[in-house]
Design a protein around this motif. Structure first.
Motif, PDB file in Angstrom:
ATOM      1  N   LEU A  50       0.807  -1.229   0.000  1.00 26.56           N
ATOM      2  CA  LEU A  50       0.000   0.000   0.000  1.00 26.56           C
ATOM      3  C   LEU A  50       0.839   1.278   0.000  1.00 26.56           C
ATOM      4  CD1 LEU A  50      -2.838  -0.958   2.526  1.00 26.56           C
ATOM      5  CD2 LEU A  50      -3.037  -0.755   0.034  1.00 26.56           C
ATOM      6  N   HIS A  51       2.163   1.167   0.055  1.00 30.68           N
ATOM      7  CA  HIS A  51       2.937   2.388   0.315  1.00 30.68           C
ATOM      8  C   HIS A  51       2.827   3.417  -0.815  1.00 30.68           C
ATOM      9  CE1 HIS A  51       6.303   0.864  -2.178  1.00 30.68           C
ATOM     10  NE2 HIS A  51       6.748   2.094  -2.165  1.00 30.68           N
ATOM     11  N   ASP A  52       2.614   2.946  -2.042  1.00 27.53           N
ATOM     12  CA  ASP A  52       2.440   3.871  -3.176  1.00 27.53           C
ATOM     13  C   ASP A  52       1.081   3.676  -3.852  1.00 27.53           C
ATOM     14  OD1 ASP A  52       4.915   5.181  -3.024  1.00 27.53           O
ATOM     15  OD2 ASP A  52       5.907   3.771  -4.384  1.00 27.53           O
ATOM     16  N   PHE A  53       0.110   3.116  -3.153  1.00 29.08           N
ATOM     17  CA  PHE A  53      -1.154   2.779  -3.823  1.00 29.08           C
ATOM     18  C   PHE A  53      -1.879   4.016  -4.351  1.00 29.08           C
ATOM     19  CE2 PHE A  53      -5.231   3.757  -1.716  1.00 29.08           C
ATOM     20  CZ  PHE A  53      -4.785   4.368  -0.542  1.00 29.08           C
ATOM     21  N   ASP A  63       0.404  15.325  -1.638  1.00 29.70           N
ATOM     22  CA  ASP A  63      -0.827  14.515  -1.819  1.00 29.70           C
ATOM     23  C   ASP A  63      -0.498  13.031  -1.664  1.00 29.70           C
ATOM     24  OD1 ASP A  63      -2.195  16.804  -2.199  1.00 29.70           O
ATOM     25  OD2 ASP A  63      -2.692  16.465  -4.303  1.00 29.70           O
ATOM     26  N   HIS A  64       0.597  12.602  -2.357  1.00 33.69           N
ATOM     27  CA  HIS A  64       1.147  11.272  -2.077  1.00 33.69           C
ATOM     28  C   HIS A  64       2.170  11.449  -0.972  1.00 33.69           C
ATOM     29  CE1 HIS A  64       3.186   7.502  -2.195  1.00 33.69           C
ATOM     30  NE2 HIS A  64       4.321   8.104  -2.454  1.00 33.69           N
ATOM     31  N   PRO A  65       2.086  10.795   0.141  1.00 30.93           N
ATOM     32  CA  PRO A  65       1.135   9.734   0.499  1.00 30.93           C
ATOM     33  C   PRO A  65      -0.001  10.183   1.443  1.00 30.93           C
ATOM     34  CG  PRO A  65       3.039   9.599   1.934  1.00 30.93           C
ATOM     35  CD  PRO A  65       3.216  10.836   1.090  1.00 30.93           C
ATOM     36  N   GLY A  87       5.905   7.821   6.616  1.00 30.42           N
ATOM     37  CA  GLY A  87       7.330   8.005   6.890  1.00 30.42           C
ATOM     38  C   GLY A  87       8.236   7.760   5.689  1.00 30.42           C
ATOM     39  N   HIS A  88       7.749   7.041   4.678  1.00 31.52           N
ATOM     40  CA  HIS A  88       8.638   6.769   3.534  1.00 31.52           C
ATOM     41  C   HIS A  88       8.867   8.011   2.689  1.00 31.52           C
ATOM     42  CE1 HIS A  88       5.290   6.273   0.547  1.00 31.52           C
ATOM     43  NE2 HIS A  88       6.238   6.397  -0.361  1.00 31.52           N
ATOM     44  N   ALA A  89       8.014   9.018   2.871  1.00 38.80           N
ATOM     45  CA  ALA A  89       8.202  10.290   2.169  1.00 38.80           C
ATOM     46  C   ALA A  89       8.780  11.276   3.187  1.00 38.80           C
ATOM     47  CB  ALA A  89       6.871  10.780   1.626  1.00 38.80           C
ATOM     48  N   CYS A 107      14.043  -0.012   1.865  1.00 37.06           N
ATOM     49  CA  CYS A 107      13.819  -0.884   0.709  1.00 37.06           C
ATOM     50  C   CYS A 107      13.231  -0.154  -0.499  1.00 37.06           C
ATOM     51  CB  CYS A 107      12.891  -2.040   1.097  1.00 37.06           C
ATOM     52  SG  CYS A 107      13.626  -3.166   2.296  1.00 37.06           S
ATOM     53  N   ASP A 108      12.523   0.932  -0.265  1.00 41.75           N
ATOM     54  CA  ASP A 108      11.766   1.583  -1.334  1.00 41.75           C
ATOM     55  C   ASP A 108      12.639   1.988  -2.530  1.00 41.75           C
ATOM     56  OD1 ASP A 108       9.730   2.862  -2.718  1.00 41.75           O
ATOM     57  OD2 ASP A 108       9.793   4.675  -1.476  1.00 41.75           O
ATOM     58  N   GLU A 109      13.544   2.908  -2.327  1.00 43.89           N
ATOM     59  CA  GLU A 109      14.377   3.377  -3.439  1.00 43.89           C
ATOM     60  C   GLU A 109      15.307   2.266  -3.937  1.00 43.89           C
ATOM     61  OE1 GLU A 109      12.613   6.372  -4.258  1.00 43.89           O
ATOM     62  OE2 GLU A 109      14.581   6.928  -4.950  1.00 43.89           O
TER      63      GLU A 109
END
Ligand SMILES: [Fe+2]
Ligand SMILES: [Fe+2]
Length: 182
Positions: A50-53, A63-65, A87-89, A107-109
């Protein structure tokens, strides 16, 4: 909250196959880390999937996220899941004060970068090595949209040496090569 519903929600909002695969890649890495740390694998998979859904619908910051987080709140997703995703942004200024938040960020990038490295190889991820990923990290023209600083910072926050982290994520993605198209 369960994985199937989270996956369905992601598919509802995300039609782009490359973006879906990005979330599958992060899922693979986060499932592996959840097992390594003895954490709740399904919860970590849900965070990943769901992190970039909301990204396809709301591609701009913040707006994201944050829009996605509001949707998740309405659907009853718990605070810790939403907090890890926010938190990933880094521009959201939500501290990554849980293991799940740190692993997502780490892990994201990197998943995006490993995908970029693997996809151009004849054997894709099968024979991709850490040394090759590190060489590409130094090549600024390669996958220039991937933020190298975040990859380094992510491993540091997690407290895992960068080489070890890259190796771990490659292996997790390799085990899911079919799903990732790699
Ligand atoms: Fe994102
Ligand atoms: Fe992402």
């Amino acid at each position: 909250m369960n994985y199937e519903d989270a996956l369905g929600l992601m598919h509802e909002y995300t039609k782009n196959e490359a973006l879906r695969k990005h979330m599958y890649a992060v899922e693979a890495a986060m499932r592996s880390y959840a097992r390594k740390y003895g954490e709740d694998e399904e919860k970590w998979a849900i965070v990943a999937i769901l992190h970039d859904f909301d990204y396809e619908m709301y591609p701009t910051a913040p707006d994201h996220p944050s829009k996605g987080s509001e949707i998740l709140k309405e659907k009853g997703y718990p605070e810790d899941v939403r907090r890890a995703i926010l938190g990933h942004a880094s521009y959201m200024n939500v501290p990554r004060d849980s293991k799940v938040a740190q692993v997502l960020y780490a892990c994201d990038e990197l998943c995006g970068f490993i995908n970029a490295c693997a996809i151009i190889r004849p054997n894709k991820i099968v024979d991709l090595e850490v040394s090759s990923v590190k060489k590409k990290l130094k090549d600024k023209a390669f996958a220039r949209n991937v933020n190298r600083e975040e990859i380094i910072q992510g491993a540091q926050e997690l407290g895992v040496p960068l080489d070890e982290h890259i190796q771990f994520v490659i292996e997790a993605m390799r085990q899911n090569a079919d799903r990732l198209g790699l």
